[in-house]
Structure formats: C-alpha cells, structure tokens
Design a protein around this motif. Sequence first.
Motif, PDB file in Angstrom:
ATOM      1  N   THR A  23       0.838  -1.205   0.000  1.00 18.22           N
ATOM      2  CA  THR A  23       0.000   0.000   0.000  1.00 18.22           C
ATOM      3  C   THR A  23       0.872   1.254   0.000  1.00 18.22           C
ATOM      4  O   THR A  23       2.042   1.214   0.406  1.00 18.22           O
ATOM      5  CB  THR A  23      -0.925   0.079   1.252  1.00 18.22           C
ATOM      6  OG1 THR A  23      -0.136   0.344   2.404  1.00 18.22           O
ATOM      7  CG2 THR A  23      -1.730  -1.193   1.449  1.00 18.22           C
ATOM      8  N   VAL A  24       0.270   2.345  -0.404  1.00 13.44           N
ATOM      9  CA  VAL A  24       0.985   3.619  -0.381  1.00 13.44           C
ATOM     10  C   VAL A  24       1.278   4.040   1.063  1.00 13.44           C
ATOM     11  O   VAL A  24       2.358   4.566   1.358  1.00 13.44           O
ATOM     12  CB  VAL A  24       0.178   4.696  -1.140  1.00 13.44           C
ATOM     13  CG1 VAL A  24       0.681   6.097  -0.818  1.00 13.44           C
ATOM     14  CG2 VAL A  24       0.261   4.431  -2.644  1.00 13.44           C
ATOM     15  N   VAL A  25       0.342   3.786   1.959  1.00 15.40           N
ATOM     16  CA  VAL A  25       0.588   4.161   3.355  1.00 15.40           C
ATOM     17  C   VAL A  25       1.772   3.376   3.911  1.00 15.40           C
ATOM     18  O   VAL A  25       2.605   3.911   4.655  1.00 15.40           O
ATOM     19  CB  VAL A  25      -0.688   3.979   4.216  1.00 15.40           C
ATOM     20  CG1 VAL A  25      -0.373   4.114   5.700  1.00 15.40           C
ATOM     21  CG2 VAL A  25      -1.730   5.021   3.808  1.00 15.40           C
ATOM     22  N   TYR A  52      -4.029  14.503   4.779  1.00 18.33           N
ATOM     23  CA  TYR A  52      -4.497  13.121   4.901  1.00 18.33           C
ATOM     24  C   TYR A  52      -3.924  12.500   6.187  1.00 18.33           C
ATOM     25  O   TYR A  52      -2.701  12.453   6.374  1.00 18.33           O
ATOM     26  CB  TYR A  52      -4.019  12.375   3.660  1.00 18.33           C
ATOM     27  CG  TYR A  52      -4.298  10.900   3.600  1.00 18.33           C
ATOM     28  CD1 TYR A  52      -5.592  10.413   3.676  1.00 18.33           C
ATOM     29  CD2 TYR A  52      -3.253   9.999   3.414  1.00 18.33           C
ATOM     30  CE1 TYR A  52      -5.836   9.044   3.600  1.00 18.33           C
ATOM     31  CE2 TYR A  52      -3.491   8.642   3.320  1.00 18.33           C
ATOM     32  CZ  TYR A  52      -4.782   8.172   3.426  1.00 18.33           C
ATOM     33  OH  TYR A  52      -5.008   6.826   3.342  1.00 18.33           O
ATOM     34  N   ASN A  55      -4.996  15.618  -0.705  1.00 20.77           N
ATOM     35  CA  ASN A  55      -6.099  15.149   0.098  1.00 20.77           C
ATOM     36  C   ASN A  55      -5.937  15.794   1.476  1.00 20.77           C
ATOM     37  O   ASN A  55      -4.869  15.629   2.080  1.00 20.77           O
ATOM     38  CB  ASN A  55      -6.017  13.616   0.212  1.00 20.77           C
ATOM     39  CG  ASN A  55      -7.102  13.017   1.085  1.00 20.77           C
ATOM     40  OD1 ASN A  55      -7.955  13.719   1.596  1.00 20.77           O
ATOM     41  ND2 ASN A  55      -7.037  11.707   1.255  1.00 20.77           N
ATOM     42  N   ASP A 108       3.431  11.568  -2.373  1.00 17.66           N
ATOM     43  CA  ASP A 108       2.297  10.648  -2.517  1.00 17.66           C
ATOM     44  C   ASP A 108       1.412  11.195  -3.638  1.00 17.66           C
ATOM     45  O   ASP A 108       0.790  12.246  -3.483  1.00 17.66           O
ATOM     46  CB  ASP A 108       1.556  10.590  -1.178  1.00 17.66           C
ATOM     47  CG  ASP A 108       0.259   9.775  -1.227  1.00 17.66           C
ATOM     48  OD1 ASP A 108      -0.245   9.501  -2.335  1.00 17.66           O
ATOM     49  OD2 ASP A 108      -0.256   9.448  -0.149  1.00 17.66           O
ATOM     50  N   ILE A 116      -1.052   9.340  -5.330  1.00 15.30           N
ATOM     51  CA  ILE A 116      -2.025   8.275  -5.582  1.00 15.30           C
ATOM     52  C   ILE A 116      -3.284   8.772  -6.303  1.00 15.30           C
ATOM     53  O   ILE A 116      -3.926   8.008  -7.020  1.00 15.30           O
ATOM     54  CB  ILE A 116      -2.383   7.549  -4.258  1.00 15.30           C
ATOM     55  CG1 ILE A 116      -3.096   6.233  -4.520  1.00 15.30           C
ATOM     56  CG2 ILE A 116      -3.206   8.427  -3.347  1.00 15.30           C
ATOM     57  CD1 ILE A 116      -3.262   5.342  -3.284  1.00 15.30           C
ATOM     58  N   HIS A 117      -3.621  10.061  -6.150  1.00 16.83           N
ATOM     59  CA  HIS A 117      -4.840  10.586  -6.795  1.00 16.83           C
ATOM     60  C   HIS A 117      -4.555  11.163  -8.185  1.00 16.83           C
ATOM     61  O   HIS A 117      -5.401  11.863  -8.748  1.00 16.83           O
ATOM     62  CB  HIS A 117      -5.480  11.662  -5.912  1.00 16.83           C
ATOM     63  CG  HIS A 117      -6.050  11.137  -4.630  1.00 16.83           C
ATOM     64  ND1 HIS A 117      -7.281  10.531  -4.548  1.00 16.83           N
ATOM     65  CD2 HIS A 117      -5.552  11.112  -3.362  1.00 16.83           C
ATOM     66  CE1 HIS A 117      -7.532  10.174  -3.303  1.00 16.83           C
ATOM     67  NE2 HIS A 117      -6.494  10.500  -2.561  1.00 16.83           N
ATOM     68  N   LYS A 126      -6.778   4.041  -6.112  1.00 16.68           N
ATOM     69  CA  LYS A 126      -7.790   5.101  -5.960  1.00 16.68           C
ATOM     70  C   LYS A 126      -8.578   5.255  -7.257  1.00 16.68           C
ATOM     71  O   LYS A 126      -9.800   5.298  -7.248  1.00 16.68           O
ATOM     72  CB  LYS A 126      -7.160   6.452  -5.591  1.00 16.68           C
ATOM     73  CG  LYS A 126      -6.697   6.606  -4.188  1.00 16.68           C
ATOM     74  CD  LYS A 126      -7.787   6.445  -3.144  1.00 16.68           C
ATOM     75  CE  LYS A 126      -7.401   5.307  -2.238  1.00 16.68           C
ATOM     76  NZ  LYS A 126      -8.374   4.970  -1.210  1.00 16.68           N
TER      77      LYS A 126
HETATM   78  C1  PLP Z   1      -3.282  10.676  -0.336  1.00 15.53           C
HETATM   79  C2  PLP Z   1      -3.547   9.243  -0.064  1.00 15.53           C
HETATM   80  N1  PLP Z   1      -2.515   8.396   0.068  1.00 15.53           N
HETATM   81  C3  PLP Z   1      -2.702   7.082   0.307  1.00 15.53           C
HETATM   82  C4  PLP Z   1      -3.977   6.565   0.425  1.00 15.53           C
HETATM   83  C5  PLP Z   1      -4.151   5.121   0.736  1.00 15.53           C
HETATM   84  O1  PLP Z   1      -3.431   4.337  -0.127  1.00 15.53           O
HETATM   85  P1  PLP Z   1      -3.158   2.817   0.237  1.00 15.53           P
HETATM   86  O2  PLP Z   1      -4.499   2.170   0.399  1.00 15.53           O
HETATM   87  O3  PLP Z   1      -2.401   2.295  -0.927  1.00 15.53           O
HETATM   88  O4  PLP Z   1      -2.385   2.820   1.487  1.00 15.53           O
HETATM   89  C6  PLP Z   1      -5.080   7.399   0.290  1.00 15.53           C
HETATM   90  C7  PLP Z   1      -6.433   6.868   0.457  1.00 15.53           C
HETATM   91  O5  PLP Z   1      -7.413   7.535   0.404  1.00 15.53           O
HETATM   92  C8  PLP Z   1      -4.867   8.763   0.043  1.00 15.53           C
HETATM   93  O6  PLP Z   1      -5.876   9.622  -0.085  1.00 15.53           O
END
Ligand code: PLP
Length: 385
Positions: free
Chosen positions: A91-93, A117, A168, A196, A198-199, A231
């Motif tokens: 995951t990105v997180v 976020y 975000n 990050d 992701i969006h 996303k």
């Molecule tokens: C800016 C941002 N980064 C990461 C995530 C989550 O990514 P992941 O599910 O891959 O951890 C989100 C989810 O809404 C997000 O808004």
Amino acid sequence: MFDDLEFEVLAKKLSVKWSRDPDDVLAAWVADMDFPIAPPIKAAMQNVLDIDDLGYPGYDLRDAVRQAFVDRMAARYDWHIELDDTWLLTTVVQGLHFALTIGSQPGDGVVVQMPIYTPFLNAIDQLGRRRVEAPLGRDGDRYVVDADVLEAAIDETTTVLMLCNPHNPTGRVFTVDELTAIAEVAERHDLLVIADEIHQDLLHDDHVHHVFARVAPAVAARTITLTAASKAFNLAGNRCALVHFGSPELRAKLEAMTHRMVGEVSIMGHVATMAAWTDPESQIWFDEMLAYVDGNRRFFAASLAEQVPQSRHAMPEATYLAWVDLTECGLGDNPAEVLFDRARLALGVGPEYGSQGRGFVRMNLATSRHIVAEAVDRIAATVNA
Ligand SMILES: Cc1ncc(COP(=O)(O)O)c(C=O)c1O
C-alpha cells in the motif's frame, strides 16, 4: 452502472465503508468508491480463480506490474523512469512508513502542508518523528501553496518534506509554479521528499497532474514517489502499490531492510493493477466513471450552496472528495460527529486532518447521485433544524 446503486446492495458489502456502522447510516467517509469495478479487472481476477491460481506470484508478473508503472508514467505524465528504480509495496501508506524509516531518524522534523491526509500524521507520530506543520495558504475557499510559510516552519532538525499531490483533503492539483517553489525549499534545506501521488489520474476540468520528481530535477535524486492504481480504479482492498526511488542509494536503503516483515503483494493485487493500467477497456470505464463523478461534484456544490448557504467549499480539482467548511453552520468543531449522531451520515472527520480541519467535513462523492442528494438533504435538515 454508476447511477443506480441501491442501499440494500451496498449494505451487504464486507469492506469498511458500509460495514462499519449500523444500516441506517449513509456512508460517505473513507475513500472507496461505491461503483462496480471495471470489467477487465473483474475478468482478470475471475481468471485467477478459474484456474485456482492463488499461489505465490511469479517473478515475471512482478516485473510486468513494475513495467506497466514505468510505461504509464511515461505515457500519461511524460515522466521517464527506469525499471530498476521501482519497487512493489502492498500500500501507499506502507510506503509512507517505509520512506520515513529509511529517510529520517527518530526525533527528526517532518514538514507537511496542512490540513493533510491523516495517515501522514500517523506515520510521523508512530515512527517517533516530529510533526512540522505548515498551513497551506488560502485564496478565498481555495487552498494554495505558501512557500514562505513552508520555509518558515522548517528548523535545523527538519529532514523530510511529505508532499500530497493531488492534495487530500483539499482536492488541489498543485501547479508547476507551486511545485517548483516547494522544490526550492526542499533543496535549500536538504530535505528528502516523499511524494504521494495516488490521486494523480482523478483530474477534473483542465487540471494537469505534474509528477513532482519530473518538475523538480534538482531534488529528484532525493525524492521517493508513491502511487497505485487503487484510488482511480477502486481497488484499495487489493493491496498493490508502486514506489520510485530517485537514486540507487535510496533504493539500497530499502533493500537493506527486511521487506519480509511487511509482506508482499498478492496475485490478485498484481493482476488487478495490470488490468487497470494496461487494458484499454479499463480506461473507458475510468473515463465514464470520472465524467459521472464530475457531475456529482457539480451537483453537490450547487445543491449544498442552495440548501446550506452557510457552508463553503471549493470544488475539488482532483479526487472524488469534497472538503467542506461548516464552521458557520452551528455544528461546532467536529461537525462530522454531530452529523453522524443526528443525521446518520458518516463523513470524514475534519479535525483528524489537523487543527485546520476544525469545523470541516470531508465528503466522498464517488457514489450514485441520489445518494449524494440524500447526504445533502441530511446535512441541510441538521443545520436548519
Ligand atoms: C493521499 C492518499 N494516500 C494514500 C492513500 C491510501 O493508499 P493505500 O491504500 O495504498 O495505502 C489514500 C487513500 O485515500 C490517500 O488519499
């Protein structure tokens, strides 16, 4: 496909958005879409089941996903990167945590543009780093980068800048000028940048996403970029994300850590990401979905302005998330809590995005229009009671 979602069907989902709360609560909080996923993604995952293929993912498959990332970044964002500088994460997180771990020491300051976020703040806190909060500037209801405020917040123990672009919760897509200003600050203070993005695909109107590492060549070597298909294609539970290292040294630091501690991407994560990023039919689904969300974005802005004129918000430039200022609505610092109790409406909790989020909520617009309408009715009924 997008317009006729039924509460009864959504209520059956096991994922967190609709399963967390009792059935009378309308869910518009976590960033999952309610829409059916793209047909090629479904087919790819179905194929895995049809041939009972839930073993460890093959090496070729891992390379294919990384290559799809490289190709997509070149084609969509004119960002040309090497396969060897990429890596797969779940995951990105997780990537945020990894990047902070390899790029800083406990006690180091990590600067973030607020509001932000929540997992950015959690990563900083949980890893024993120090939050350095630089509020975004305001241009009316729109948020803008204020490089002076950003620079002023940085002290001698600040070693990292965490960037969220598109942003975000505000939905901003930062311009080249804004990103360049951020890069200049990072360069002057020798900061590692964790970007990050992701969006990045979820862009409205004529907004253009600029990959930070591409527009900031002077700091590209000390930038770690994170993204995923999850996303844009609604695959968050599938766990597959991509990372790009600006230098071999950064990559070596990750390799030196035992990545076994954090698990690997599942075969479903691989095939879904491949189908999302390489099948032209997925792109057609995406374009139709985004057009529908754009309609929701406009509908939400118009109906909220009409029914709750005390509210304020700038339509998101990217994402399917609206960041709404309810400070004049008499619902206190945490309107999401009040709306949950009185309106049975679950929204993103403003103060969780930092103190700048007091009086705000974040509303998820990736659902059918009648559900957006119902949410606005519930907000209006509570505010105007
Ligand atoms: C800016 C941002 N980064 C990461 C995530 C989550 O990514 P992941 O599910 O891959 O951890 C989100 C989810 O809404 C997000 O808004």
